[in-house]
Design a protein around this motif. Sequence first.
Motif, mmCIF file in Angstrom:
data_model
loop_
_atom_site.group_PDB
_atom_site.id
_atom_site.type_symbol
_atom_site.label_atom_id
_atom_site.label_comp_id
_atom_site.label_asym_id
_atom_site.label_seq_id
_atom_site.Cartn_x
_atom_site.Cartn_y
_atom_site.Cartn_z
ATOM 1 N N GLY A 173 0.826 -1.185 0.000
ATOM 2 C CA GLY A 173 0.000 0.000 0.000
ATOM 3 C C GLY A 173 0.868 1.245 0.000
ATOM 4 N N PRO A 174 0.261 2.423 0.033
ATOM 5 C CA PRO A 174 1.029 3.672 -0.025
ATOM 6 C C PRO A 174 2.034 3.814 1.113
ATOM 7 C CG PRO A 174 -1.318 4.082 -0.368
ATOM 8 C CD PRO A 174 -1.184 2.650 0.053
ATOM 9 N N LEU A 175 1.646 3.488 2.341
ATOM 10 C CA LEU A 175 2.564 3.639 3.469
ATOM 11 C C LEU A 175 3.780 2.740 3.300
ATOM 12 C CD1 LEU A 175 3.124 4.882 6.268
ATOM 13 C CD2 LEU A 175 1.965 2.923 7.266
ATOM 14 N N THR A 176 3.556 1.491 2.918
ATOM 15 C CA THR A 176 4.665 0.553 2.709
ATOM 16 C C THR A 176 5.579 1.049 1.602
ATOM 17 O OG1 THR A 176 3.281 -1.303 3.420
ATOM 18 C CG2 THR A 176 5.236 -1.830 2.130
ATOM 19 N N GLU A 177 4.988 1.502 0.523
ATOM 20 C CA GLU A 177 5.756 1.984 -0.627
ATOM 21 C C GLU A 177 6.581 3.207 -0.263
ATOM 22 O OE1 GLU A 177 3.611 3.708 -4.109
ATOM 23 O OE2 GLU A 177 4.283 1.860 -5.086
ATOM 24 N N PHE A 178 5.976 4.154 0.432
ATOM 25 C CA PHE A 178 6.693 5.365 0.828
ATOM 26 C C PHE A 178 7.791 5.051 1.847
ATOM 27 C CE2 PHE A 178 2.922 8.395 -0.185
ATOM 28 C CZ PHE A 178 3.252 8.328 -1.527
ATOM 29 N N THR A 179 7.504 4.135 2.772
ATOM 30 C CA THR A 179 8.504 3.780 3.782
ATOM 31 C C THR A 179 9.754 3.202 3.128
ATOM 32 O OG1 THR A 179 6.822 3.342 5.477
ATOM 33 C CG2 THR A 179 8.982 2.341 5.808
ATOM 34 N N ALA A 180 9.563 2.226 2.233
ATOM 35 C CA ALA A 180 10.706 1.615 1.547
ATOM 36 C C ALA A 180 11.483 2.657 0.747
ATOM 37 C CB ALA A 180 10.226 0.485 0.640
ATOM 38 N N PRO A 352 -4.761 10.300 4.732
ATOM 39 C CA PRO A 352 -4.619 10.696 6.139
ATOM 40 C C PRO A 352 -3.818 9.701 6.966
ATOM 41 C CG PRO A 352 -6.869 9.955 5.647
ATOM 42 C CD PRO A 352 -6.155 10.072 4.351
ATOM 43 N N LEU A 353 -3.911 8.395 6.630
ATOM 44 C CA LEU A 353 -3.175 7.392 7.398
ATOM 45 C C LEU A 353 -1.678 7.477 7.105
ATOM 46 C CD1 LEU A 353 -5.605 4.352 7.131
ATOM 47 C CD2 LEU A 353 -5.196 5.820 9.095
ATOM 48 N N VAL A 354 -1.319 7.781 5.867
ATOM 49 C CA VAL A 354 0.088 7.988 5.533
ATOM 50 C C VAL A 354 0.621 9.208 6.288
ATOM 51 C CG1 VAL A 354 1.679 8.629 3.681
ATOM 52 C CG2 VAL A 354 -0.060 6.886 3.277
ATOM 53 N N LYS A 355 -0.145 10.261 6.303
ATOM 54 C CA LYS A 355 0.242 11.492 7.016
ATOM 55 C C LYS A 355 0.474 11.213 8.496
ATOM 56 C CE LYS A 355 -1.642 16.122 8.003
ATOM 57 N NZ LYS A 355 -0.620 16.977 7.397
ATOM 58 N N ARG A 356 -0.369 10.372 9.076
ATOM 59 C CA ARG A 356 -0.306 10.129 10.511
ATOM 60 C C ARG A 356 0.774 9.126 10.893
ATOM 61 N NH1 ARG A 356 -5.761 8.142 13.108
ATOM 62 N NH2 ARG A 356 -6.378 10.158 12.230
ATOM 63 N N TRP A 357 1.012 8.101 10.061
ATOM 64 C CA TRP A 357 1.842 6.984 10.492
ATOM 65 C C TRP A 357 3.189 6.843 9.790
ATOM 66 C CZ3 TRP A 357 0.676 4.814 14.879
ATOM 67 C CH2 TRP A 357 -0.647 4.826 15.316
ATOM 68 N N LEU A 358 3.404 7.534 8.676
ATOM 69 C CA LEU A 358 4.645 7.337 7.924
ATOM 70 C C LEU A 358 5.880 7.704 8.746
ATOM 71 C CD1 LEU A 358 6.101 6.586 5.350
ATOM 72 C CD2 LEU A 358 5.626 8.872 4.442
ATOM 73 N N GLY A 359 5.802 8.794 9.489
ATOM 74 C CA GLY A 359 6.953 9.209 10.289
ATOM 75 C C GLY A 359 7.365 8.183 11.324
ATOM 76 N N THR A 360 6.402 7.478 11.912
ATOM 77 C CA THR A 360 6.724 6.495 12.948
ATOM 78 C C THR A 360 7.391 5.244 12.380
ATOM 79 O OG1 THR A 360 4.523 5.479 12.796
ATOM 80 C CG2 THR A 360 4.783 7.262 14.362
#
Length: 586
Positions: A173-180, A352-360
Amino acid sequence: MNHPSWYLALTVGLVLATALLAGRIARILHLPSVTAYLLAGLALGPNSPLLEIIEWCAERFGYSLSLAGWHLSEEHLVFLEPVGDFAIALVLLSMGCHFPLSHCRRIIRRLIPLSIGELATTMILVTGGMWLLGIMRCDTGLSWQAAVLFGALALATAPATTILVLKEGRSSGPLTEFTAGLVVLNNLASIVIFELLFVLVHATRGAENSIAAEYLELTGNLLIAILLGLAAGLVTSYFCGIVLPTRWLVLLTAVIAPLMGMCELLHVPYLLTFLTMGITVSSTSDLADEINAALDRLTGLLCVVFFVIHGAAMDLKKLWVAGSIGVAYIILRCTGKYCGIYFLANAHRDGPLVKRWLGTSLISQAGAAIALAGIAIERDPQLGELLQNIILGTVVFFEIVGPIMVRTAVLQAGEVPVASAIFHTTNSPFDQLRSMKFRIMQSFGINPLQGNPADQLDVKRVMRRNVKALIASAPFDEVLDHIEHCHDNTYPVVSANNELIGIIRYPDVRDVIFEPTLKMLVDAQDLAAPVKKVLKQDETLGEAWRLLKDSRDDCVPVVTTETPHHYVGIVRQRDLLRILNHEVRH
């Protein structure tokens, strides 16, 4: 001290067995396996507080107990270090394989602003905070030069830790993709920025080398790293196309091992080399996914060893020694990572979930920061020692807490399938003991049933009465809890008066993405499929076999003979097979 070879063999066995047990416990507790491996290594390592605690407890009860030698020795940690380096190379290569150039072009427009915002915020907060701490407390030894370098070190995110948690959770998903993607950019930025700043800092401390010459050397090292990775990737892509897949691991090892040696010999950043190699393979080979799958078979074992020895090398006392500087570094770095993403991410475009959790998900820190601090010691022992002491102390926190935060982030973002979000097994320890008991009795010619032929036995003979059914109104989180504590793949669903109304099959829900919002929106009845096959209490095992032999279900519900049919238990396919297998043999 030189130990015999059998002692090393015992050490490796102890490492793997402890890691296996720790990983099992971690799954039960819903923790990342990486955290469990690190803690297992910490418990086995030469700096382990566990052995001291055991000795102290024994002494309190009047026993004299010496556990000296019952830990991983420094000699063995050094011996196993190449295994850890090889594991990191595989992880970096695998990471690059997920980012072909076509994929990079698609996400780079969103990654660059996020990366710049996160890196700038972290750099400013850590540098400014450490500089102010040095002004307020003169005894810390924090100069502005050290504060600037701490800001550069804070940018790095542990690639192996972060990526393996994502792979373990099978998140997408977006969060996984952005994190990597941000892990890659963070580490590259950290290396380049640290090198650039260190040249300037070194010049202010009276270094004799030319700034232009050192920048030219840095540029040359980066170019060499890219060229090495490009060449290795092209070689891998070409030969994997003409070599049998069964020999790919041999081929990959033959390429990776000397490439690691060349990076060490030429003093170039291996991170960039292996990322480039992976990107090249994914962009030039049609077999990139198959090559990555072959890598995973080796990476799993080596990474277990890597994280255990990495945990063994950690020292909790250094976290205490780091004191106020370490606490400040931890708080400032975590704040910078989180706020840099939170205030730069667009809730409408990125989610919104990417905004909230990506930094962590970017908290972990280890290898790159430690390596850069080691380089600083070689160039400037006084300044480098301060950097290394704080990094080695705080890495204990970042490496234990970081993986937990990554898992929490992808779970909360709804990017993890149910199978990875819960701990589900199809065989309990007692079932396994019972199965072994049946096999042993059959091996000695003893009839475990001591009864009639199987097809004439009543289903009550093997029916499990203690298997609880799901109430139709049970919410989604209760369904998941039931699946986690049940060792079957088929779950009866009943009404409020215990009437059987359907079944839930694990294969139908295991790949469903675990969405926290589903907890209140979905119940057991929504997930249940109609019941097509049931057994009545007075039917025989022969009838049970006819229902299960061609079924994809591993058990069949048993209901009362009278209508309405109330649920009373289940007959499991594996229980039935034990009986039928015995009857065929005898």
